[in-house]
Enzyme design. Structure first.
Site, mmCIF file in Angstrom:
data_model
loop_
_atom_site.group_PDB
_atom_site.id
_atom_site.type_symbol
_atom_site.label_atom_id
_atom_site.label_comp_id
_atom_site.label_asym_id
_atom_site.label_seq_id
_atom_site.Cartn_x
_atom_site.Cartn_y
_atom_site.Cartn_z
ATOM 1 N N GLY A 40 -7.189 52.827 -37.667
ATOM 2 C CA GLY A 40 -7.299 52.054 -38.910
ATOM 3 C C GLY A 40 -6.561 50.748 -38.694
ATOM 4 O O GLY A 40 -5.402 50.747 -38.251
ATOM 5 N N GLY A 42 -5.195 48.538 -40.628
ATOM 6 C CA GLY A 42 -3.942 48.335 -41.348
ATOM 7 C C GLY A 42 -2.817 49.159 -40.760
ATOM 8 O O GLY A 42 -1.729 48.638 -40.462
ATOM 9 N N GLY A 220 -10.403 36.950 -27.211
ATOM 10 C CA GLY A 220 -10.483 38.069 -26.274
ATOM 11 C C GLY A 220 -9.622 37.849 -25.048
ATOM 12 O O GLY A 220 -8.442 37.485 -25.148
ATOM 13 N N ASP A 250 -5.403 44.271 -33.687
ATOM 14 C CA ASP A 250 -4.370 44.725 -34.634
ATOM 15 C C ASP A 250 -2.978 44.435 -34.071
ATOM 16 O O ASP A 250 -2.082 43.971 -34.788
ATOM 17 C CB ASP A 250 -4.517 46.227 -34.907
ATOM 18 C CG ASP A 250 -5.916 46.577 -35.381
ATOM 19 O OD1 ASP A 250 -6.540 45.730 -36.047
ATOM 20 O OD2 ASP A 250 -6.386 47.688 -35.074
ATOM 21 N N SER A 289 -1.523 52.940 -28.178
ATOM 22 C CA SER A 289 -1.444 52.038 -27.020
ATOM 23 C C SER A 289 -0.612 50.785 -27.295
ATOM 24 O O SER A 289 -0.519 49.897 -26.448
ATOM 25 C CB SER A 289 -2.850 51.634 -26.587
ATOM 26 O OG SER A 289 -3.481 50.896 -27.615
HETATM 27 O O1 RIB Z 1 -9.084 47.785 -34.766
HETATM 28 C C1 RIB Z 1 -9.219 49.072 -34.259
HETATM 29 C C2 RIB Z 1 -9.456 50.037 -35.375
HETATM 30 O O2 RIB Z 1 -10.697 49.752 -35.967
HETATM 31 C C3 RIB Z 1 -9.567 51.480 -34.945
HETATM 32 O O3 RIB Z 1 -8.323 52.128 -34.906
HETATM 33 C C4 RIB Z 1 -10.544 52.058 -35.956
HETATM 34 O O4 RIB Z 1 -9.951 52.951 -36.831
HETATM 35 C C5 RIB Z 1 -11.132 50.861 -36.678
HETATM 36 O O5 RIB Z 1 -10.620 50.738 -37.903
#
Ligand code: RIB
Length: 303
Positions: A40, A42, A220, A250, A289
């Site tokens: 996710g 967030g 990227g 993220d 990771s």
């Molecule tokens: O950005 C990666 C995330 O995108 C994954 O962890 C997956 O849950 C999606 O939300």
């Protein structure tokens, strides 16, 4: 100084299959390995910011099911404050089936579930934490009406905001205006711009309506480009062997939030974010990771 960061966003249980190459439509291929992990956008950002040294509060929703346990396990392990996460009895926790090929590229389907039901009252309950934060980070893997509400609540307290417009969705200019930093990748930049982008700088500038806004466009394996209404600056990233790119964006956003909150100048914070994201892709998984702070610092200052 410890950065205080509030993340409003999604948690998903990631159901990840690793394979030599992706199947084509209608085709079945053999996978090499399967893993279930915390994901996710967030939650990944919250976990990453905590692992990089910040004091993090996460606002979101999960279901009352076994997948939510993955969330609480990783939040507790990383010290993420989850007092403002609601358990929703009516919908399931978000899930994300993910395919990863041998080059580390991924394909993701997100079933938002509880992430679609974040309420204004969930944000309001966390106002005391928002008021004392250095930074709020919001993405688009939630019900989109909550995004401007969350950003406005941060601006009411003078808190700096990062809007990571991921996954790609068309959003109102008024919402973008609430972001001090807008962090699209190239696909998201196209979606926000309403068509193909020939010139990243011009497209990013086209989204900035306040003189003090900044776009940081992630590129990227190349790095990232800082774009303000008047200046632009490319920040190259670090060459690594990619195993799984899931969660790299993220991690980039979390590290950018941490770096800026700690007082780094923007190019330095983007370099810090590039380093964190580069290390993230060298390991499988999303939240799992995210590198430790010491590893990012070592990549930035190897001698
Ligand atoms: O950005 C990666 C995330 O995108 C994954 O962890 C997956 O849950 C999606 O939300």
């Amino acid at each position: 100084m410890t950065a205080k960061i509030v993340v409003v966003g999604s948690f998903n249980a990631d159901l990840v299959s690793y394979m030599e190459r992706m199947p084509r439509p209608g085709e079945t291929v053999h996978g090499d390995r399967f893993a279930t992990g915390a994901g996710g956008k967030g939650s990944n950002q919250a976990v990453a910011a905590a692992r990089l040294g910040a004091d993090v509060t996460f606002i979101g929703r999960v279901g009352n099911d076994v997948f939510a346990n993955l969330a609480y396990e990783i939040w507790d392990a990383e010290g993420v404050d989850h007092r403002f996460v609601t358990r929703d009895d009516e919908v399931a926790t978000g899930v994300a089936p993910i395919l990863v090929d041998s080059s580390g590229e991924n394909m993701i389907v997100v079933v938002l579930g509880a992430n679609r039901r974040i309420r204004k009252r969930d944000i309001d309950a966390a106002r005391p934490r928002i008021a004392e934060a250095d930074m709020m980070v919001v993405q688009l893997e939630v019900n989109l009406e909550i995004v401007p509400y969350a950003l406005k609540s941060a601006k009411e307290y003078g808190v700096t905001t990062i809007l990571n417009p991921a996954p790609a969705a068309a959003i109102a200019a008024e919402t973008i205006q609430l972001a001090d930093y807008l962090t699209p990748n190239e696909t998201e930049l196209e979606t926000l711009s309403g068509g193909p982008v020939a010139d990243v700088v011009a497209a990013a500038r086209g989204l900035l309506t306040r003189g003090d806004q900044t776009a940081v466009v992630t590129l990227g394996a190349e790095g990232a480009r800082i774009v303000t209404p008047e200046e632009t600056h490319f920040v190259p990233t670090f060459a690594v062997d990619a195993v799984d790119t899931t969660g790299a964006g993220d991690t980039f956003n979390a590290a950018l939030a941490v770096g800026l909150s700690e007082g780094m100048a923007l190019p330095e914070a983007v370099r810090f974010a590039n380093a964190a994201a580069a290390l993230c892709v060298t390991k499988p998984g999303a939240a799992d990771s995210v590198p430790a702070r010491a590893d990012v610092d070592a990549l930035l200052a190897p001698f």
